[in-house]
Design an enzyme around this catalytic site. Structure first.
Site, PDB file in Angstrom:
ATOM      1  N   ASP A   1     -94.343 -69.949  31.463  1.00  0.00           N
ATOM      2  CA  ASP A   1     -94.366 -70.876  32.600  1.00  0.00           C
ATOM      3  C   ASP A   1     -95.592 -70.574  33.460  1.00  0.00           C
ATOM      4  OD1 ASP A   1     -93.935 -72.497  34.772  1.00  0.00           O
ATOM      5  OD2 ASP A   1     -91.953 -71.698  35.270  1.00  0.00           O
ATOM      6  N   TRP A   2     -96.621 -71.400  33.332  1.00  0.00           N
ATOM      7  CA  TRP A   2     -97.829 -71.168  34.115  1.00  0.00           C
ATOM      8  C   TRP A   2     -97.726 -71.794  35.505  1.00  0.00           C
ATOM      9  CZ3 TRP A   2     -99.715 -75.853  35.463  1.00  0.00           C
ATOM     10  CH2 TRP A   2     -99.451 -76.931  34.614  1.00  0.00           C
TER      11      TRP A   2
END
Length: 380
Positions: free
Chosen positions: A324-325
Site C-alpha cells: 500500500d503506497w
C-alpha cells in the site's frame, strides 16, 4: 434495555436487509463553526443487540461505499453489500455473536448532505452545504449509537476513510470504545493523495452539467463522476495488482489491431467502471467526503501524534498492507509505536496483498485471522 434486532440469515438464498434512517433534531456545531439545525443518518444493522448492549460492532465505510454493507435490499439486486463476505454467521463479524451496525456519514449520499433540502430555502444545499470533517462525522455517529441504546461499542472497525473514523472514535470517545480496528490508514492524508483527489475534483467540476454543484434538477455531472472514479483506480490498485490481473493482454486475446479505440484488457476494466448503469455516489457527496479525508491530520489537529493519541484507551489493532503506497505500513507503525510507549494495548499486523490499498475490501478473508481472535480476546 430492549433488544434491537437486525437479524441476518444465510439459507442459500439472498439475504434481505432493510435500510434505516434516524432523524436527530437540534443544532449540531461543526468543526468549521457552521451549525446544522438537525440531521439524518442512514444505517443498517445485522444480528441482535444483547440486553447489556455490549456486543455492538460499528463498521465505518470507505470513501465511495455507504451504510449498505451486507445482504441485499431486494432479491433482484445484482450485488450484495460491499462487505458481505465479512458480515454474517460464521463470518469475520459473526452476527451470531455481534450486533453489527454500518452507518453512513454526514455528507454521505443517503444522509444529510449536499442533496438534502436546506431548511432556509427548501432547495437542495448543493455546494452551500457546510464542509464537514471526520470528527464531525464521528460525533454524529455517536448520537446514532445512543439512539440505538449502545453505550459502549465492543469494537469500531474501518479501512481507509473508515479507518480514519475508527481512529477518531477512539480519540474523541474513549469511554465508548472497547476495541478499535484501524485498516489501511495513517496519521494524516498525504499530499500525494490530496493531489489525486484534486484531479478527481477537476474532472467532476469541469463536467458541463456540474453547474457549480446546483444540478439536482438536471442530469448532473454523470460523465465527470465516471471519469473521476476511473482516475481513482490506480489509487487503490497497485502496479503489481494490475500486472497480475491484466498483464498486457488485449481484450480479444488477439494481436494488436493498431487503433486508438480500447485495445487492452485493463482498458475494458476501466470502461466497465466508467459505464456503470447508475452513479456509485452523488458527485457532490464525493467532493465533500474527499475533503473530509484531506482534512484528517492528527498531528496538525492536536499538536503532535503523541497528543492526538493520548486519550486512546481502546485495545487497538492496526492492519496495513506491505504494497500500500497510499498509506504505507511505516506510517501506520508510527501510531502503533506511540500507543505502545504510552502503555495502551496495540498490535500491528502487516499483510501481503497484490491489491495493495484495496485489499481490505476485496480480500476480506486475509483480515479474518487477525480480526477474529483480536475481537474475541479479553482485556489484558
Amino acid at each position: 434495555m430492549a433488544e434491537v434486532d437486525g437479524a441476518i440469515k444465510r439459507d442459500g438464498g439472498p439475504t434481505l436487509v432493510q435500510a434505516m434512517n434516524a432523524r436527530f433534531e437540534g443544532p449540531m456545531e461543526l468543526n468549521s463553526g457552521h451549525v446544522l439545525p438537525g440531521f439524518d443518518l442512514s444505517y443498517e444493522t445485522y444480528g441482535r443487540l444483547d440486553r447489556d448492549g455490549e456486543n455492538a460492532v460499528l463498521v465505518c465505510h470507505s470513501l465511495t461505499k455507504g451504510a449498505h454493507a451486507a445482504g441485499r435490499h431486494i432479491a433482484q439486486d445484482a450485488h450484495s453489500g460491499w462487505w458481505d463476505r465479512a458480515i454474517g454467521p460464521g463470518h469475520m463479524l459473526d452476527t451470531d455473536r455481534y450486533f453489527v451496525v454500518c452507518s453512513d456519514v454526514l455528507a454521505g449520499g443517503a444522509s444529510t448532505g449536499p442533496a438534502s433540502a436546506d431548511p432556509a430555502t427548501g432547495c437542495p444545499y448543493g455546494a452551500d452545504f457546510p464542509v464537514v470533517t471526520i470528527e464531525d462525522m464521528v460525533n454524529a455517529q455517536r448520537r446514532l449509537m445512543q439512539h440505538l441504546g449502545i453505550v459502549r461499542l465492543h469494537a469500531v472497525i474501518g479501512g481507509c476513510f473508515g479507518g480514519q473514523q475508527a481512529l477518531q472514535w477512539a480519540i474523541s470517545h474513549p469511554d465508548a470504545v472497547r476495541n478499535a480496528v484501524v485498516i489501511g490508514t495513517g496519521p494524516d492524508t498525504s499530499a500525494h493523495t490530496i493531489a489525486i483527489f484534486s484531479v478527481m475534483r477537476h474532472l467532476i467540476r469541469n463536467d458541463p452539467n456540474f453547474n457549480d454543484g446546483d444540478y439536482y434538477a438536471g442530469p448532473g455531472p454523470v460523465r465527470g463522476l465516471a471519469n473521476a472514479l476511473v482516475a481513482a483506480v490506480p489509487l487503490w490498485m497497485s502496479r503489481d495488482a494490475m500486472g497480475r490481473r491484466f498483464a498486457r493482454r488485449t481484450m480479444a486475446g488477439q494481436p494488436p489491431r493498431y487503433t486508438l479505440e480500447p485495445e487492452f484488457a485493463v482498458e475494458a476494466f476501466l470502461n466497465s467502471i466508467a459505464n456503470q448503469p447508475r452513479p456509485a455516489i452523488d458527485p457532490n457527496s464525493l467532493l465533500y467526503l474527499m475533503r473530509a479525508e484531506e482534512y484528517f491530520d492528527l498531528p496538525g489537529r492536536y499538536g503532535s501524534l503523541e497528543a492526538a493519541l493520548k486519550s486512546v484507551s481502546a485495545r487497538t489493532l492496526f492492519v496495513s498492507y506491505r504494497t500500500d503506497w497510499r498509506y504505507p505500513s511505516e506510517e501506520t507503525d508510527r501510531m502503533h509505536q506511540v500507543l505502545l510507549r504510552q502503555g495502551t494495548h496495540s498490535h500491528h499486523a502487516v499483510l501481503d496483498s497484490p491489491l495493495g490499498h484495496g485489499g481490505f475490501i476485496y480480500e476480506v478473508e486475509s483480515l479474518a485471522p487477525e480480526v477474529v481472535p483480536f475481537l474475541a480476546e479479553e482485556d489484558t
